[in-house]
Write an enzyme that holds these catalytic residues in place. Structure first.
Site, PDB file in Angstrom:
ATOM      1  CG  ASP A   8      -0.347   0.176   2.533  1.00 51.02           C
ATOM      2  OD1 ASP A   8       0.902   0.330   2.595  1.00 51.02           O
ATOM      3  OD2 ASP A   8      -1.080   0.183   3.545  1.00 51.02           O
ATOM      4  CG  HIS A   9      -0.771   4.724   1.588  1.00 55.72           C
ATOM      5  ND1 HIS A   9      -1.806   3.835   1.765  1.00 55.72           N
ATOM      6  CD2 HIS A   9      -0.613   5.354   2.779  1.00 55.72           C
ATOM      7  CE1 HIS A   9      -2.268   3.926   2.996  1.00 55.72           C
ATOM      8  NE2 HIS A   9      -1.558   4.845   3.638  1.00 55.72           N
ATOM      9  CB  CYS A  65       0.687  -2.750   4.602  1.00 55.97           C
ATOM     10  SG  CYS A  65       0.315  -3.790   6.019  1.00 55.97           S
ATOM     11  N   GLY A  66       2.052  -0.962   6.392  1.00 54.23           N
ATOM     12  CA  GLY A  66       2.675  -0.301   7.537  1.00 54.23           C
ATOM     13  C   GLY A  66       3.224  -1.303   8.541  1.00 54.23           C
ATOM     14  CB  THR A  67       1.703  -3.449  10.965  1.00 53.70           C
ATOM     15  OG1 THR A  67       0.483  -3.845  10.294  1.00 53.70           O
ATOM     16  CG2 THR A  67       1.470  -2.158  11.738  1.00 53.70           C
ATOM     17  N   GLY A  68       2.440  -4.855   8.087  1.00 50.14           N
ATOM     18  CA  GLY A  68       2.416  -6.178   7.450  1.00 50.14           C
ATOM     19  C   GLY A  68       1.169  -6.964   7.824  1.00 50.14           C
ATOM     20  CG  HIS A  98       8.772 -25.532  11.189  1.00 48.37           C
ATOM     21  ND1 HIS A  98       8.847 -25.502  12.563  1.00 48.37           N
ATOM     22  CD2 HIS A  98       9.937 -26.095  10.775  1.00 48.37           C
ATOM     23  CE1 HIS A  98       9.997 -26.027  12.965  1.00 48.37           C
ATOM     24  NE2 HIS A  98      10.687 -26.380  11.890  1.00 48.37           N
ATOM     25  CG  ASN A  99       4.495 -22.170   9.617  1.00 49.60           C
ATOM     26  OD1 ASN A  99       5.289 -21.294   9.954  1.00 49.60           O
ATOM     27  ND2 ASN A  99       3.979 -22.996  10.486  1.00 49.60           N
ATOM     28  NE  ARG A 132       8.167 -31.949  14.119  1.00 49.32           N
ATOM     29  CZ  ARG A 132       9.448 -31.723  13.803  1.00 49.32           C
ATOM     30  NH1 ARG A 132      10.086 -32.546  12.991  1.00 49.32           N
ATOM     31  NH2 ARG A 132      10.090 -30.666  14.294  1.00 49.32           N
ATOM     32  CG  HIS A 133       7.261 -29.340   9.798  1.00 47.09           C
ATOM     33  ND1 HIS A 133       7.001 -28.758  11.018  1.00 47.09           N
ATOM     34  CD2 HIS A 133       8.539 -29.785   9.846  1.00 47.09           C
ATOM     35  CE1 HIS A 133       8.086 -28.835  11.777  1.00 47.09           C
ATOM     36  NE2 HIS A 133       9.030 -29.456  11.085  1.00 47.09           N
ATOM     37  NE  ARG A 136       2.849 -30.847  14.001  1.00 52.94           N
ATOM     38  CZ  ARG A 136       4.013 -31.019  14.602  1.00 52.94           C
ATOM     39  NH1 ARG A 136       5.034 -30.240  14.284  1.00 52.94           N
ATOM     40  NH2 ARG A 136       4.170 -31.954  15.498  1.00 52.94           N
TER      41      ARG A 136
HETATM   42  C1  RB5 Z   1      -2.029   2.431   6.528  1.00 45.28           C
HETATM   43  O1  RB5 Z   1      -2.011   3.629   7.234  1.00 45.28           O
HETATM   44  C2  RB5 Z   1      -1.876   1.255   7.472  1.00 45.28           C
HETATM   45  O2  RB5 Z   1      -3.054   1.072   8.203  1.00 45.28           O
HETATM   46  C3  RB5 Z   1      -1.510   0.007   6.714  1.00 45.28           C
HETATM   47  O3  RB5 Z   1      -0.341   0.240   5.979  1.00 45.28           O
HETATM   48  C4  RB5 Z   1      -1.232  -1.222   7.539  1.00 45.28           C
HETATM   49  O4  RB5 Z   1      -0.320  -0.973   8.561  1.00 45.28           O
HETATM   50  C5  RB5 Z   1      -2.397  -1.987   7.998  1.00 45.28           C
HETATM   51  O5  RB5 Z   1      -2.280  -3.072   8.602  1.00 45.28           O
END
Ligand code: RB5
Length: 146
Positions: A8-9, A65-68, A98-99, A132-133, A136
């Site tokens: 995203d942005h 994104c900001g946090t993923g 594993h995943n 085993r993975h 799962r």
């Molecule tokens: C955008 O501001 C933010 O919410 C997005 O990048 C992300 O972190 C959402 O999970």
């Protein structure tokens, strides 16, 4: 490998760096993310990358994104997708070993670009261990069928 990338942005600059890095490792990329900085909706890009990976158009995916977190939640709604957020290299190789994750996600507000490149490299170089993975992972995928 053919790698679908979405962002995203918040992550446009990091996406560019990651594309350059991944192509430098010899992979092909498909850019499904925004190239702009205007506020936009991360679910769109999570879904696009999820569909590209689930259909086989891409071998795996990278989402930023900001946090993923938001973008990974969206990708995981696509049938066949196993996406997790990685903020360290240990998670990045274990999520494959594993995943058998077919997409990784991370946040540009959480990790810097050098750490992000280490995460990507750790994920791309890892191999699923099976055994085993596999059982799962099969159990996870079975949840989609019930
Ligand atoms: C955008 O501001 C933010 O919410 C997005 O990048 C992300 O972190 C959402 O999970």
């Amino acid at each position: 490998m053919k790698i679908a990338i979405g962002n995203d942005h918040a992550a446009t600059d990091m996406k560019r760096e990651i594309i350059e890095f991944v192509e430098g490792l010899g992979h092909e990329t498909i850019n499904f993310g925004t190239d702009g900085y205007e506020s936009c909706d991360y679910p769109l890009f999570g879904e696009k990358v999820g569909r590209a990976v689930a259909s086989g158009e891409a071998d795996c995916g990278i989402l930023i994104c900001g946090t993923g977190v938001g973008i990974s939640l969206a990708a995981n709604k696509v049938k066949g997708i196993r996406c997790g957020v990685c903020s360290d290299t240990t998670t990045a190789h274990l999520i494959k070993e594993h995943n058998n994750a077919n997409i990784i996600a991370f946040g540009t507000r959480i990790v810097g670009s050098e750490k992000a490149k280490d995460i990507v490299r750790a994920y791309l170089e890892a191999e699923f261990l099976g055994g085993r993975h596999q059982q799962r992972v099969d159990m996870i995928m079975d949840i989609e069928r019930r």
